[in-house]
Design an enzyme around this catalytic site. Structure first.
Site, PDB file in Angstrom:
ATOM      1  N   HIS A  44     -43.902 -20.460 -50.333  1.00 29.64           N
ATOM      2  CA  HIS A  44     -44.688 -21.669 -50.520  1.00 29.64           C
ATOM      3  C   HIS A  44     -44.803 -22.021 -52.000  1.00 29.64           C
ATOM      4  O   HIS A  44     -44.460 -21.226 -52.886  1.00 29.64           O
ATOM      5  CB  HIS A  44     -46.073 -21.493 -49.904  1.00 29.64           C
ATOM      6  CG  HIS A  44     -46.065 -21.500 -48.409  1.00 29.64           C
ATOM      7  ND1 HIS A  44     -47.216 -21.463 -47.648  1.00 29.64           N
ATOM      8  CD2 HIS A  44     -45.030 -21.557 -47.516  1.00 29.64           C
ATOM      9  CE1 HIS A  44     -46.896 -21.496 -46.367  1.00 29.64           C
ATOM     10  NE2 HIS A  44     -45.574 -21.538 -46.263  1.00 29.64           N
ATOM     11  N   GLU A  46     -47.354 -22.351 -54.027  1.00 28.17           N
ATOM     12  CA  GLU A  46     -48.225 -21.517 -54.851  1.00 28.17           C
ATOM     13  C   GLU A  46     -47.517 -20.240 -55.305  1.00 28.17           C
ATOM     14  O   GLU A  46     -47.646 -19.818 -56.458  1.00 28.17           O
ATOM     15  CB  GLU A  46     -49.504 -21.137 -54.069  1.00 28.17           C
ATOM     16  CG  GLU A  46     -50.314 -22.321 -53.600  1.00 28.17           C
ATOM     17  CD  GLU A  46     -49.967 -22.786 -52.193  1.00 28.17           C
ATOM     18  OE1 GLU A  46     -50.883 -23.111 -51.437  1.00 28.17           O
ATOM     19  OE2 GLU A  46     -48.752 -22.816 -51.866  1.00 28.17           O
ATOM     20  N   ALA A 150     -31.715 -53.691 -38.788  1.00 25.38           N
ATOM     21  CA  ALA A 150     -31.234 -54.695 -39.728  1.00 25.38           C
ATOM     22  C   ALA A 150     -31.043 -55.994 -38.961  1.00 25.38           C
ATOM     23  O   ALA A 150     -30.590 -55.989 -37.813  1.00 25.38           O
ATOM     24  CB  ALA A 150     -29.922 -54.255 -40.362  1.00 25.38           C
ATOM     25  N   ARG A 185     -32.697 -40.693 -42.738  1.00 22.62           N
ATOM     26  CA  ARG A 185     -32.356 -39.801 -41.628  1.00 22.62           C
ATOM     27  C   ARG A 185     -32.529 -38.333 -42.008  1.00 22.62           C
ATOM     28  O   ARG A 185     -32.958 -37.520 -41.184  1.00 22.62           O
ATOM     29  CB  ARG A 185     -30.916 -40.047 -41.185  1.00 22.62           C
ATOM     30  CG  ARG A 185     -30.707 -41.346 -40.417  1.00 22.62           C
ATOM     31  CD  ARG A 185     -29.237 -41.518 -40.021  1.00 22.62           C
ATOM     32  NE  ARG A 185     -29.013 -42.744 -39.257  1.00 22.62           N
ATOM     33  CZ  ARG A 185     -27.832 -43.121 -38.795  1.00 22.62           C
ATOM     34  NH1 ARG A 185     -26.751 -42.371 -39.045  1.00 22.62           N
ATOM     35  NH2 ARG A 185     -27.711 -44.251 -38.118  1.00 22.62           N
ATOM     36  N   LEU A 205     -24.821 -41.128 -35.393  1.00 26.18           N
ATOM     37  CA  LEU A 205     -26.233 -40.831 -35.668  1.00 26.18           C
ATOM     38  C   LEU A 205     -26.392 -39.612 -36.580  1.00 26.18           C
ATOM     39  O   LEU A 205     -27.273 -38.767 -36.365  1.00 26.18           O
ATOM     40  CB  LEU A 205     -27.020 -40.635 -34.371  1.00 26.18           C
ATOM     41  CG  LEU A 205     -27.045 -41.817 -33.400  1.00 26.18           C
ATOM     42  CD1 LEU A 205     -28.007 -41.536 -32.248  1.00 26.18           C
ATOM     43  CD2 LEU A 205     -27.434 -43.114 -34.093  1.00 26.18           C
ATOM     44  N   GLU A 285     -33.810 -46.354 -33.727  1.00 27.58           N
ATOM     45  CA  GLU A 285     -32.845 -47.243 -34.379  1.00 27.58           C
ATOM     46  C   GLU A 285     -32.272 -48.325 -33.473  1.00 27.58           C
ATOM     47  O   GLU A 285     -31.489 -49.153 -33.927  1.00 27.58           O
ATOM     48  CB  GLU A 285     -31.707 -46.423 -35.001  1.00 27.58           C
ATOM     49  CG  GLU A 285     -32.106 -45.683 -36.255  1.00 27.58           C
ATOM     50  CD  GLU A 285     -30.924 -45.439 -37.192  1.00 27.58           C
ATOM     51  OE1 GLU A 285     -29.836 -45.986 -36.948  1.00 27.58           O
ATOM     52  OE2 GLU A 285     -31.100 -44.687 -38.166  1.00 27.58           O
ATOM     53  N   LEU A 291     -36.669 -50.881 -29.321  1.00 25.74           N
ATOM     54  CA  LEU A 291     -37.556 -51.123 -30.460  1.00 25.74           C
ATOM     55  C   LEU A 291     -38.754 -51.972 -30.048  1.00 25.74           C
ATOM     56  O   LEU A 291     -39.905 -51.667 -30.403  1.00 25.74           O
ATOM     57  CB  LEU A 291     -36.780 -51.817 -31.579  1.00 25.74           C
ATOM     58  CG  LEU A 291     -35.783 -50.953 -32.351  1.00 25.74           C
ATOM     59  CD1 LEU A 291     -34.772 -51.831 -33.088  1.00 25.74           C
ATOM     60  CD2 LEU A 291     -36.505 -50.042 -33.345  1.00 25.74           C
TER      61      LEU A 291
END
Length: 348
Positions: A44, A46, A150, A185, A205, A285, A291
């Site tokens: 991590h 820290e 788009a 992506r 994809l 997408e 969508l």
């Protein structure tokens, strides 16, 4: 703390599903060590910051700045609170508490019990924004949903087509915006398309134009129409198929099939299933129908909408969306609008 944020962003895409975290060790107003969470399962922020300090004796009179509450439990790595206490660091400044209700405040409590002076809430809003995906995951137990498409200047996404052989997809994005999409992506865990998009475009994809982790490819195929020769089944990366019936002709390697009840709310089922699969961030997408279903049900967190100067005059209408504008940027002949849903919801 701003330096912590700068460092944290270096791990973008590589720490998923963990948050991005940066840490800085300061001695008498001078940075003597800094680090960030580089990769899921690795040390991590820290730990990396503390181990970067060359003169360990200075730690006993130093302040550790960190963009998220130090962990207090054993996971892939030991708890950071133990190292902070062992190194006798007297002061810790934290931007924001861990949003996980199971552990939130535990690290802070342990440090205070051991006499460490702890300050919480420095640039908290920026810290929440930095790890907005992680906060949604932890607080609402669901994937963070990003919509992306788009469109032409006259708001069409594509020509009207019935097959890939009939006509190639309309080219709307330019070389810069295509690269930006591939970068996004790499910063998310899954990418979802519908049956029609998979069949008409035969998309890969993948993030071919940007270096980084590949997202899990996800497709809806209710009636098992997508051919086995589809690029989605080429084995280059994992593909999840949401279907109405399990098929036996798909490759066993790299393909997982999940049954959906298509008479119910498929969007909700998909998100529930992906959360169980530990996919905590998702890009949707296409196509336009898929969508629009997420927009209509208000099941989204952010959207990237690219509007080109090109005109199509007819074709597939782009979805309509309203949201808070985060940014607007022009790239060559296109403008990319980055929107945020005005209300974060637990829609599971």
């Amino acid at each position: 703390m701003e330096r912590c944020f700068q460092l944290a962003r270096k791990g973008e895409g590589y720490t998923l599903p963990n948050p991005m975290v940066g840490a800085v060790v300061v001695h008498q107003n001078r940075i003597i060590g800094e680090g960030y969470h580089r990769q899921y399962g690795k040390a991590h922020a820290e730990v990396n910051a503390i181990m970067a300090v060359k003169e360990e004796a200075l730690l006993a009179d130093s302040t550790l700045y960190v963009s998220l509450e130090p962990c207090s439990h054993h996971g892939k790595t030991p708890p950071c609170t133990g190292l902070i206490i062992a190194k006798n660091i007297p002061r810790v400044v934290i931007a924001v508490q861990d949003p996980n209700p199971v552990v939130s405040g535990r690290g802070i409590g342990i440090l205070k019990e051991q006499g460490v002076e702890v300050t919480v809430g420095i640039l908290e809003a920026q810290a929440r924004e930095l790890n907005r995906m992680f906060f949604v995951n932890q607080q609402y137990k669901r994937p963070f949903v990003i919509l992306k498409w788009a469109q032409s200047k006259d708001h069409f996404m594509d020509h009207t087509r019935t097959s890939l052989q009939e006509k190639m997809p309309a080219v709307i994005s330019n070389r810069i915006t295509q690269t930006i999409v591939h970068k996004i992506r790499t910063q998310t865990q899954g990418i979802l398309v519908g049956t029609r998009t998979a069949m008409l475009d035969n998309p890969q994809l993948t993030a071919r134009k940007w270096h980084g982790p590949q997202p899990v490819r996800i497709v809806i195929d209710r009636e098992n129409k997508i051919p086995t020769t589809s690029a989605l089944f080429d084995g280059t990366t994992v593909t999840i198929v949401f279907t109405g019936a399990i098929r036996t002709d798909l490759p066993n390697k790299g393909v997982k099939q999940i049954l959906l009840d298509f008479h119910g709310d498929t969007n909700r089922q998909i998100l529930q299933s992906l959360y169980k699969e530990r996919i905590y961030s998702l890009i949707v997408e296409g196509g336009a129908h898929l969508l629009s279903s997420f927009i209509r049900k208000n099941m989204w967190d952010e959207a990237y909408v690219e509007t080109s100067d090109k005109m199509l005059y007819r074709g597939i209408k782009a979805p309509e969306i309203e949201g808070e504008e985060i940014s607007t940027k022009r790239y060559l002949n296109s403008v990319q609008f980055h929107l945020k849903c005005q209300t974060t919801r637990n829609f599971l």
